[in-house]
Enzyme design. Structure first.
Site, PDB file in Angstrom:
ATOM      1  N   GLY A 158       0.930   6.891  -9.235  1.00  9.59           N
ATOM      2  CA  GLY A 158       2.437   6.581 -10.003  1.00  9.59           C
ATOM      3  C   GLY A 158       1.648   5.281 -10.515  1.00  9.59           C
ATOM      4  O   GLY A 158       0.833   4.176 -10.362  1.00  9.59           O
ATOM      5  N   ILE A 160       2.208   2.363  -9.224  1.00  9.85           N
ATOM      6  CA  ILE A 160       1.008   1.233  -7.127  1.00  9.85           C
ATOM      7  C   ILE A 160      -0.288   1.793  -7.690  1.00  9.85           C
ATOM      8  O   ILE A 160      -1.109   1.325  -7.199  1.00  9.85           O
ATOM      9  CB  ILE A 160       2.127   1.304  -6.451  1.00  9.85           C
ATOM     10  CG1 ILE A 160       3.878   1.047  -6.099  1.00  9.85           C
ATOM     11  CG2 ILE A 160       1.808   0.845  -5.386  1.00  9.85           C
ATOM     12  CD1 ILE A 160       4.179   1.835  -5.227  1.00  9.85           C
ATOM     13  N   ARG A 241       5.591   7.729   2.717  1.00  7.97           N
ATOM     14  CA  ARG A 241       6.589   7.445   4.189  1.00  7.97           C
ATOM     15  C   ARG A 241       5.363   8.991   4.843  1.00  7.97           C
ATOM     16  O   ARG A 241       4.964   9.378   4.728  1.00  7.97           O
ATOM     17  CB  ARG A 241       7.724   8.658   2.850  1.00  7.97           C
ATOM     18  CG  ARG A 241       8.296   7.836   2.109  1.00  7.97           C
ATOM     19  CD  ARG A 241       9.552   7.164   2.710  1.00  7.97           C
ATOM     20  NE  ARG A 241      10.037   6.223   1.928  1.00  7.97           N
ATOM     21  CZ  ARG A 241      10.167   5.402   1.101  1.00  7.97           C
ATOM     22  NH1 ARG A 241       8.698   4.386   1.324  1.00  7.97           N
ATOM     23  NH2 ARG A 241      10.642   4.286   0.093  1.00  7.97           N
ATOM     24  N   GLU A 270       9.456   6.925  12.400  1.00 10.33           N
ATOM     25  CA  GLU A 270      10.067   5.654  12.252  1.00 10.33           C
ATOM     26  C   GLU A 270      11.493   5.172  12.106  1.00 10.33           C
ATOM     27  O   GLU A 270      12.489   5.614  12.169  1.00 10.33           O
ATOM     28  CB  GLU A 270       8.955   4.699  11.392  1.00 10.33           C
ATOM     29  CG  GLU A 270       9.490   4.870  10.091  1.00 10.33           C
ATOM     30  CD  GLU A 270       8.946   4.383   8.922  1.00 10.33           C
ATOM     31  OE1 GLU A 270       9.574   3.482   8.518  1.00 10.33           O
ATOM     32  OE2 GLU A 270       8.023   4.085   8.635  1.00 10.33           O
ATOM     33  N   HIS A 288       5.734  -0.908   8.247  1.00  7.97           N
ATOM     34  CA  HIS A 288       6.844  -0.952   7.087  1.00  7.97           C
ATOM     35  C   HIS A 288       6.477  -2.250   6.352  1.00  7.97           C
ATOM     36  O   HIS A 288       7.738  -2.443   5.959  1.00  7.97           O
ATOM     37  CB  HIS A 288       7.236  -0.285   7.103  1.00  7.97           C
ATOM     38  CG  HIS A 288       8.180   0.416   6.517  1.00  7.97           C
ATOM     39  ND1 HIS A 288       9.052   2.188   6.449  1.00  7.97           N
ATOM     40  CD2 HIS A 288       8.095   0.577   4.815  1.00  7.97           C
ATOM     41  CE1 HIS A 288       9.107   2.509   5.350  1.00  7.97           C
ATOM     42  NE2 HIS A 288       8.688   1.696   4.140  1.00  7.97           N
ATOM     43  N   ILE A 289       5.801  -2.616   5.918  1.00  7.54           N
ATOM     44  CA  ILE A 289       6.037  -3.978   5.495  1.00  7.54           C
ATOM     45  C   ILE A 289       4.749  -3.812   4.205  1.00  7.54           C
ATOM     46  O   ILE A 289       4.668  -5.482   3.564  1.00  7.54           O
ATOM     47  CB  ILE A 289       4.930  -5.249   6.316  1.00  7.54           C
ATOM     48  CG1 ILE A 289       3.804  -5.177   6.792  1.00  7.54           C
ATOM     49  CG2 ILE A 289       6.234  -5.274   7.685  1.00  7.54           C
ATOM     50  CD1 ILE A 289       3.249  -6.140   7.795  1.00  7.54           C
TER      51      ILE A 289
END
Length: 330
Positions: A158, A160, A241, A270, A288-289
């Site tokens: 997509g 990204i 995810r 998480e 998750h950064i």
């Protein structure tokens, strides 16, 4: 005149807090200071709220049903909305919004950084030096994988993913991709990417980067059968995810040497992380950064707030997820 009540389930900068306080009766819960609200307290805090600025917890049908007639909008501070039952929201006339676009570049940067980190063993090298073990010229130390000349496989090409492809190509990598729907031939040619079936991509690519949304179809998209199809010198990078990957299957695949390593920014359960991953030198772990540049995180919060404000005070909604709700009058 009575002001509308909103729940702000996130940290917000002072200037945004002042803006919200000027317009609404705001109830704040700072998830960074106090953690995510559990389901029952969350349901109670949703009660009598017209809108919610949301980071983190799952909002399901039970909450939407309980708030029917009062709740108008849930403004999610993320691109993905897998933490929200969008169908239940729509059935109850609740607008859901997200924050696409503003985080494309930093997530693409982080994706490429994770490719480099796991392939070139950067985290291992850092630990080696910090442990005081760097005492002589290490000609045979930490030999790693090449980047240039290798194939990068992107699952989820997509906005990204296309940026990741461009970054990978600047390192001299060949890029293939897998989407449920193939790109038009002219677009694929312009991007210099080639479509592969999922089994073929897994077998070909040295580096496999996950960038797909979490849906019922992509949950556990990568499990034991898929890991066994990957190259034994291959690396899995999950920037999507956590539940896209069956985490226990990944642990077992790494232990068996089915793949050479993994880089994970997200986890199936998480913030819990399988402790077996902590002990693996060939695994890079980040909390998750991917979008966590200062500029980007502030832009995400601001976009979510603008969605909330527009939904409650009038105006165009910047990024609706279920725009069909807008055809109804609140």
């Amino acid at each position: 005149m009575n002001r509308l009540s909103v729940l702000v389930h996130t940290w917000v900068p002072d200037e945004l807090r002042a803006r919200l306080d000027d317009r609404f009766d705001a109830d704040y819960h700072d998830v960074f200071a106090d953690g995510l609200l559990e389901p029952e307290p969350l349901k109670e805090r949703f009660r009598d709220k017209a809108g919610v600025l949301l980071l983190g917890p799952y909002v399901g049908a039970e909450i939407f049903d309980a708030c029917a007639g009062t709740l108008r909008v849930v403004a999610n501070i993320a691109v993905g909305v897998d933490n929200i039952d969008v169908d239940a929201a729509t059935q109850n006339g609740v607008l859901v919004t997200n924050t696409p676009g503003v985080l494309d570049a930093p997530v693409a940067d982080m994706s490429m950084a994770m490719v480099l980190a796991v392939g070139r063993r950067l985290a291992e090298g850092d630990r080696y030096v910090r442990a005081g073990r760097f005492r002589t010229y290490p000609f045979q130390l930490l030999w790693s994988a090449d980047i240039g000349g290798e194939t990068l496989g992107i699952i989820g090409l997509g906005r990204i993913g296309k940026r990741v492809a461009a970054r990978a190509q600047s390192f001299g990598m060949k890029v293939c991709y897998h989407n449920r729907n193939r790109l038009p031939d002219d677009e694929a040619a312009a991007l210099d990417v080639e479509w592969r079936s999922l089994p073929d991509l897994l077998a070909e690519a040295r580096y496999v980067v996950l960038l797909c949304p979490l849906t019922p179809e992509t949950r556990h998209l990568i499990g034991a059968p898929e890991l066994s199809r990957m190259r034994d010198d291959g690396f899995l990078i999950n920037m999507a995810r956590g539940p896209v990957v069956h985490e226990q299957a990944l642990v077992e695949g790494l232990q068996k040497g089915e793949i050479a390593g993994a880089a994970l920014d997200v986890y199936e359960f998480e913030p819990k992380v399988d402790s077996a991953l902590w002990e693996m030198e060939n695994v890079v772990l980040t909390p998750h950064i991917a979008s966590a540049t200062r500029t980007t995180r502030l832009a995400m919060i601001d976009l979510a707030a603008r969605n909330l404000e527009a939904a409650l005070t009038g105006g165009d909604i910047p990024t609706p997820v279920n725009p069909e709700v807008l055809k109804r009058s609140f």
